[in-house]
Design an enzyme around this catalytic site. Structure first.
Site, PDB file in Angstrom:
ATOM      1  N   PHE A  72      28.586  15.373  55.383  1.00 37.50           N
ATOM      2  CA  PHE A  72      29.270  15.780  56.606  1.00 37.50           C
ATOM      3  C   PHE A  72      30.182  16.976  56.358  1.00 37.50           C
ATOM      4  O   PHE A  72      31.298  17.043  56.864  1.00 37.50           O
ATOM      5  CB  PHE A  72      30.055  14.598  57.184  1.00 37.50           C
ATOM      6  CG  PHE A  72      29.160  13.481  57.644  1.00 37.50           C
ATOM      7  CD1 PHE A  72      28.567  13.514  58.902  1.00 37.50           C
ATOM      8  CD2 PHE A  72      28.874  12.419  56.810  1.00 37.50           C
ATOM      9  CE1 PHE A  72      27.719  12.498  59.320  1.00 37.50           C
ATOM     10  CE2 PHE A  72      28.028  11.393  57.214  1.00 37.50           C
ATOM     11  CZ  PHE A  72      27.448  11.431  58.475  1.00 37.50           C
ATOM     12  N   CYS A  73      29.668  17.915  55.614  1.00 40.18           N
ATOM     13  CA  CYS A  73      30.388  19.132  55.256  1.00 40.18           C
ATOM     14  C   CYS A  73      29.796  20.311  56.021  1.00 40.18           C
ATOM     15  O   CYS A  73      28.633  20.273  56.428  1.00 40.18           O
ATOM     16  CB  CYS A  73      30.264  19.357  53.743  1.00 40.18           C
ATOM     17  SG  CYS A  73      30.985  20.885  53.126  1.00 40.18           S
ATOM     18  N   GLY A  74      30.597  21.356  56.205  1.00 38.30           N
ATOM     19  CA  GLY A  74      30.063  22.557  56.819  1.00 38.30           C
ATOM     20  C   GLY A  74      28.958  23.184  55.992  1.00 38.30           C
ATOM     21  O   GLY A  74      28.163  23.975  56.506  1.00 38.30           O
TER      22      GLY A  74
END
Length: 221
Positions: A72-74
């Site tokens: 759930f990281c950019g």
């Protein structure tokens, strides 16, 4: 009047750009230290499903790209790019190994059993399945960091002078050689010694190009 105005402005702009380049706190890539004692073959990890303990000795003779990952990281879009890198560099005996970690912005919150489902249906989604080995979620910094990352970090300079905002970093103690964020990468040579380390925002295509350049250089030596 116009020349008097633009002269100082252009000089100030030039000095600002020069200062920005001179004080750049990060590098896209750094070379690891030579003559480091030990190799990654002394370490291992459990596969994501916990079904197998993999001793990294089994990768002897290959190049290994160690990557700390998060769902759930950019930078989660990096996952498909890592698939491409693995597919294109497999003929050159390069293996990508992924290590989920929740220490950066709490961006890998799920259990080991949930990570592949999250990748497939949420991010990146669209049925995505990694074509490289993932290992159990664990720490890459701090008191409980995985020993292989202790070795990798001690073997390579940091890629950035800045560690980041403490409110988004979840480990203690913090050290200068620590990994800065999700998707930092370490290349290990066929002898088990670390070769290069990349800043987490370095594009995967640049990482792949750097690896190919390194492989070409080693062939001619």
């Amino acid at each position: 009047m116009t020349q008097q105005f633009w002269g100082p402005c252009l000089f100030s702009l030039f000095m600002a750009v020069l200062a920005q380049e001179t004080l750049d706190p990060q590098k896209s890539k750094v070379d690891c230290n030579k003559g480091v004692a030990g190799t990654v073959y002394e370490y291992g990890a459990n596969t994501l499903d916990g079904g197998e303990y993999v001793q990294f000795q089994q990768y002897a003779g290959k190049h290994i790209l160690f990557v700390n990952v998060a769902s759930f990281c950019g930078l989660t879009a990096t996952y498909p790019e890592l698939n491409t890198l693995q597919e294109e560099l497999r003929p050159f005996n390069v293996s990508v190994l992924g290590f989920p970690c929740n220490q950066f912005g709490k961006q890998e919150p799920g259990k080991n059993s949930e990570i592949l489902l999250g990748l497939k249906y949420v991010r990146p989604g669209g049925g995505f399945v990694p074509n490289f080995q993932l290992f159990e979620k664990g720490d890459v910094n701090g008191d409980n960091e995985q020993k292989v990352f202790s070795f990798l970090k001690s073997s390579c300079p940091p890629t950035s002078e800045l560690l980041g905002s403490p409110e988004h970093l979840f480990w203690d103690p913090m050290k200068v050689h620590d990994i800065r964020w999700n998707f930092e990468k370490f290349l290990v040579g066929p002898d088990g010694a670390p070769v290069m380390r990349w800043f987490h925002q370095t594009p995967v295509r640049v990482v792949q190009s750097d690896i190919m350049e390194y492989l070409n250089q080693t062939r001619t030596q």
